[in-house]
Design a protein around this motif. Structure first.
Motif, PDB file in Angstrom:
ATOM      1  N   GLU A 188       0.064   9.801  -3.661  1.00 44.13           N
ATOM      2  CA  GLU A 188       0.982   8.985  -2.862  1.00 44.13           C
ATOM      3  C   GLU A 188       1.301   9.675  -1.538  1.00 44.13           C
ATOM      4  O   GLU A 188       1.337   9.038  -0.481  1.00 44.13           O
TER       5      GLU A 188
ATOM      6  N   ARG B 272      -1.607   9.420   0.977  1.00 43.18           N
ATOM      7  CA  ARG B 272      -1.622   8.140   1.691  1.00 43.18           C
ATOM      8  C   ARG B 272      -0.526   8.085   2.743  1.00 43.18           C
ATOM      9  O   ARG B 272      -0.713   7.565   3.833  1.00 43.18           O
ATOM     10  N   GLN B 273       0.635   8.661   2.422  1.00 38.29           N
ATOM     11  CA  GLN B 273       1.746   8.714   3.375  1.00 38.29           C
ATOM     12  C   GLN B 273       1.363   9.546   4.601  1.00 38.29           C
ATOM     13  O   GLN B 273       1.684   9.198   5.723  1.00 38.29           O
TER      14      GLN B 273
END
Length: 197
Positions: free
Chosen positions: A151, A154-155
């Motif tokens: 996550e 992707r951030q």
């Protein structure tokens, strides 16, 4: 300050006290002992400064707090592990990558720092973003982790195109603090010796 740093400061203070007291009015053997111990301290400080380069983020503390954060990569350079030597061959085992990054933690304003790592694990040269681990209490301690939460990866990719202005944080140099505290200990000990002698 951790116990090892306090011990090093005490040793430094003792060496400086022996040197100063021996030079002023103490016995000759104390001067020689203080001189040798002071040289030993200065050699140790030089060795530590070779390992932890000025302007480069320090490693995380053992057992200290840490958190992941995305980071924008402003530049990547190939450097020699020894700061006094140039990096001639980027494939040499004596080289490392220096990442000029802006860390964007959720708990504080973004800040800029330089992180060194022997490998470009996250392909930051091509992606222009990465995920780092940092110490929330001492933000100048930043490392490139081996495994990254998906996550956050992707951030970090979404941060790539945002121009984030950030203040550069210079790491606090532990050897300078040890020398300063050692000099303070030496001054106190010399004052005590003068008053009682």
């Amino acid at each position: 300050m951790n116990p090892r740093a306090l011990l090093a400061a005490g040793f430094t203070g003792g060496a400086l006290t022996a040197l100063a007291h021996g030079a002023l009015d103490g016995p000759r053997w104390l001067l020689l002992l203080g001189l040798n111990l002071t040289v030993l301290v200065l050699v140790a400080v030089d060795l530590v400064s070779r390992v932890t380069l000025a302007g480069t983020a320090l490693d995380l503390r053992s057992g200290g707090p840490s958190a992941f954060a995305p980071a924008v990569v402003h530049g990547v350079r190939v450097v020699n592990k020894d700061a006094r030597l140039p990096a001639l061959d980027p494939r040499s085992p004596d080289t490392a990558f220096a990442f000029d990054i802006t860390v964007v933690p959720g708990t504080r304003p973004p800040y800029r720092v330089t992180v060194r790592h022997p490998l470009d694990l996250q392909d930051a040269r091509n992606r222009r973003s990465m995920v780092v681990r940092y110490d929330p209490e001492q933000p100048w301690r930043v490392i490139v982790p081996v495994r990254v939460p998906g996550e956050l990866s992707r951030q970090a990719e979404n941060l790539e195109h945002t121009g984030t202005p950030a203040e550069r944080i210079e790491p606090r140099r532990p050897e300078i603090r040890v020398l300063g505290l050692g000099a303070l200990i030496a001054a106190v000990l010399l004052t005590v010796i003068r008053l009682t002698g």
